[in-house]
Design an enzyme around this catalytic site. Structure first.
Site, PDB file in Angstrom:
ATOM      1  N   PHE A  10       0.821  -1.251  -0.127  1.00 32.49           N
ATOM      2  CA  PHE A  10      -0.043   0.108  -0.032  1.00 32.49           C
ATOM      3  C   PHE A  10       0.731   1.450   0.007  1.00 32.49           C
ATOM      4  CE2 PHE A  10      -3.215  -2.702   1.974  1.00 32.49           C
ATOM      5  CZ  PHE A  10      -4.599  -2.090   1.251  1.00 32.49           C
ATOM      6  N   ASP A  11       0.517   2.106  -0.846  1.00 34.21           N
ATOM      7  CA  ASP A  11       0.753   3.731  -0.582  1.00 34.21           C
ATOM      8  C   ASP A  11      -0.151   4.016   0.721  1.00 34.21           C
ATOM      9  OD1 ASP A  11       1.575   6.336  -1.265  1.00 34.21           O
ATOM     10  OD2 ASP A  11      -0.466   6.519  -1.742  1.00 34.21           O
TER      11      ASP A  11
END
Length: 241
Positions: free
Chosen positions: A12-13
């Site tokens: 994830f960003d």
């Protein structure tokens, strides 16, 4: 076509994907604008200037912690806008604002649903202390399986080093190979283009209305407006044969 359930891990960003960092940044810039009695500067102009200085500073000082980077660019943003120079305390307050940036309303519930299927890993352009504040606050203490920050790597995305670091870490810790990873992010600039260059499949969380991180050419393997929409789609898919 591949199924979302074919994969084992989401990378994830955070800021822009899980956290509404455009709203957070604009709120953190409000004292600067108020001190200069400026109400005529648009959201688009502010965010484009912020992104310009953020990306340049990340390239020039790849080992600078993100909170310090924000402190550094605060006065540059003011100068670009023709505003009076902020005080050192005002710039530090901007740099320390990250932990107060809000989560998108669907984020935490979607993370809980996605965690039933995947290992969830953070790969973020952030420092450890700032992420800890975000995780304990807006992300409600969500238990990610692994957290990798730019401070850990010594560079910022879109540098391929960050993705190489993540791939090695998830292989060593979880036995997960590259073809089992989905880079899950809003930013085309920071995430999708470098992931594509490295052969990593990606899920574009569009966050409609987002300004920063867009590219004229959009690359992705799946596309959803929100993380909640992705969780809905995952739950609706049959198990991979």
């Amino acid at each position: 076509m591949a199924n979302l359930k074919d994969f084992r891990l989401l990378s994830f960003d955070v800021y822009g994907t899980l956290i509404d960092y455009e709203t957070g940044i604009l709120s953190a810039l409000r004292p600067l604008l108020s001190a200069n009695n400026r109400t005529d500067i648009s959201r688009l102009q502010l965010l484009e200037i912020y992104h310009e200085f953020e990306a340049k500073q990340q390239e020039e000082t790849p080992d600078m912690p993100y909170s310090q980077l924000l402190t550094t660019i605060h006065k540059k943003i003011a100068a670009k806008l023709g505003l009076a120079p902020p005080t050192a305390d005002e710039s530090r307050a901007f740099g320390n604002s990250v932990g107060s940036w809000p989560a998108f309303p669907d984020t935490v519930d979607a993370l809980r649903r996605l965690a039933k299927r995947y290992k969830l890993v953070v790969l973020s352009n952030i420092d450890q202390a700032s992420f800890a504040l975000t995780n304990s606050g807006p992300l409600q203490g969500f238990p990610f399986d692994l957290v990798i920050t730019a401070q850990d790597v010594g560079s910022y995305k879109p540098n391929p080093r960050n993705f190489e670091y993540m791939l090695k870490a998830v292989k060593d810790k979880f036995g997960v190979d590259k073809d089992q990873v989905l880079q899950t992010a809003q930013s085309q600039f920071h995430d999708h283009h470098p992931a594509r260059a490295m052969g990593i499949k990606s899920v574009w969380i569009v966050r409609p209305g987002a300004i920063m991180g867009n590219r004229e050419k959009e690359v992705y393997d799946w596309k959803f407006d929100t993380l909640g929409d992705m969780a809905d789609a995952l739950e609706a898919q049959p198990l991979a044969p």
